[in-house]
Write a protein that holds these residues in place. Structure first.
Motif, short mmCIF file in Angstrom:
data_model
loop_
_atom_site.label_atom_id
_atom_site.label_comp_id
_atom_site.label_asym_id
_atom_site.label_seq_id
_atom_site.Cartn_x
_atom_site.Cartn_y
_atom_site.Cartn_z
N GLU A 139 -5.71 -4.83 -10.42
CA GLU A 139 -5.33 -5.73 -9.33
C GLU A 139 -3.81 -5.89 -9.23
N ASN A 140 -3.11 -5.81 -10.36
CA ASN A 140 -1.66 -5.99 -10.35
C ASN A 140 -0.90 -4.73 -9.92
N GLY A 141 -1.63 -3.65 -9.59
CA GLY A 141 -0.99 -2.42 -9.13
C GLY A 141 -0.70 -1.39 -10.20
N TRP A 142 -1.13 -1.65 -11.43
CA TRP A 142 -0.89 -0.72 -12.52
C TRP A 142 -1.97 0.37 -12.52
N PRO A 143 -1.60 1.67 -12.47
CA PRO A 143 -2.61 2.74 -12.50
C PRO A 143 -3.26 2.82 -13.88
N ILE A 144 -4.58 2.93 -13.89
CA ILE A 144 -5.28 2.95 -15.18
C ILE A 144 -6.07 4.23 -15.42
N GLY A 145 -6.01 5.15 -14.48
CA GLY A 145 -6.71 6.41 -14.69
C GLY A 145 -7.11 7.04 -13.38
N PHE A 146 -7.73 8.17 -13.51
CA PHE A 146 -8.21 8.87 -12.31
C PHE A 146 -9.47 9.63 -12.65
N ILE B 10 0.82 -1.22 0.00
CA ILE B 10 0.00 0.00 0.00
C ILE B 10 0.85 1.27 0.00
N PRO B 11 1.90 1.39 0.84
CA PRO B 11 2.70 2.64 0.78
C PRO B 11 3.28 2.89 -0.61
N GLU B 12 3.71 1.85 -1.30
CA GLU B 12 4.24 2.01 -2.66
C GLU B 12 3.17 2.51 -3.61
N HIS B 13 1.95 1.99 -3.46
CA HIS B 13 0.86 2.40 -4.35
C HIS B 13 0.44 3.84 -4.06
N ILE B 14 0.49 4.25 -2.81
CA ILE B 14 0.17 5.64 -2.47
C ILE B 14 1.18 6.58 -3.14
N ILE B 15 2.46 6.24 -3.06
CA ILE B 15 3.50 7.05 -3.70
C ILE B 15 3.29 7.07 -5.22
N ARG B 16 2.97 5.92 -5.80
CA ARG B 16 2.72 5.85 -7.25
C ARG B 16 1.52 6.71 -7.62
N PHE C 34 -13.51 -4.99 -13.90
CA PHE C 34 -12.22 -5.52 -13.50
C PHE C 34 -12.06 -5.43 -11.99
N THR C 35 -11.15 -6.22 -11.47
CA THR C 35 -10.83 -6.21 -10.04
C THR C 35 -9.66 -5.27 -9.83
N GLY C 36 -9.74 -4.45 -8.81
CA GLY C 36 -8.67 -3.51 -8.53
C GLY C 36 -8.92 -2.75 -7.25
N PHE C 37 -8.33 -1.58 -7.19
CA PHE C 37 -8.50 -0.74 -6.02
C PHE C 37 -8.36 0.72 -6.40
N THR C 38 -8.88 1.58 -5.55
CA THR C 38 -8.87 3.02 -5.77
C THR C 38 -8.26 3.69 -4.55
N ILE C 39 -7.38 4.63 -4.80
CA ILE C 39 -6.81 5.44 -3.71
C ILE C 39 -7.32 6.86 -3.92
N ALA C 40 -8.04 7.36 -2.93
CA ALA C 40 -8.66 8.68 -3.04
C ALA C 40 -7.92 9.70 -2.17
N PHE C 41 -7.79 10.89 -2.72
CA PHE C 41 -7.16 12.01 -2.03
C PHE C 41 -8.09 13.21 -2.11
N TYR C 42 -7.90 14.16 -1.22
CA TYR C 42 -8.57 15.44 -1.39
C TYR C 42 -7.51 16.53 -1.30
#
Length: 79
Positions: free
Chosen positions: A67-74, A3-9, A44-52
């Motif tokens: 799911e593999n950690g590749w960002p696909i958009g925002f 998770i910390p790596e994905h937040i930085i990404r 697809f299966t994945g996750f979302t990291i939200a910021f304000y």
């Protein structure tokens, strides 16, 4: 575990589109896991990291990852 790596990404990804904003301008809001629908109605299966961000206006940004950690958009918009 990663998770910390994905937040930085996610922050680096947002910085590519909003170069005038610094990472410190974004505050972590939520992390969601599950199945999502992409812009082409593909499920697809994945996750979302939200910021304000409060600068320059109050906005929310959600970076979507496969799911593999590749960002696909925002997506983003006013709060």
């Amino acid at each position: 575990k990663h998770i910390p790596e994905h937040i930085i990404r996610a922050l680096k990804y947002l910085n590519e589109f909003f170069p005038n904003q610094k990472s410190e301008d974004f505050y972590l809001s939520t992390i969601s896991f599950g199945r999502m629908v992409n812009f082409d109605d593909h499920l697809f299966t994945g996750f979302t990291i939200a910021f304000y961000s409060e600068y320059p206006h109050e906005f929310q940004y959600k970076v979507k990852f496969k799911e593999n950690g590749w960002p696909i958009g925002f997506e983003g918009g006013p709060m």
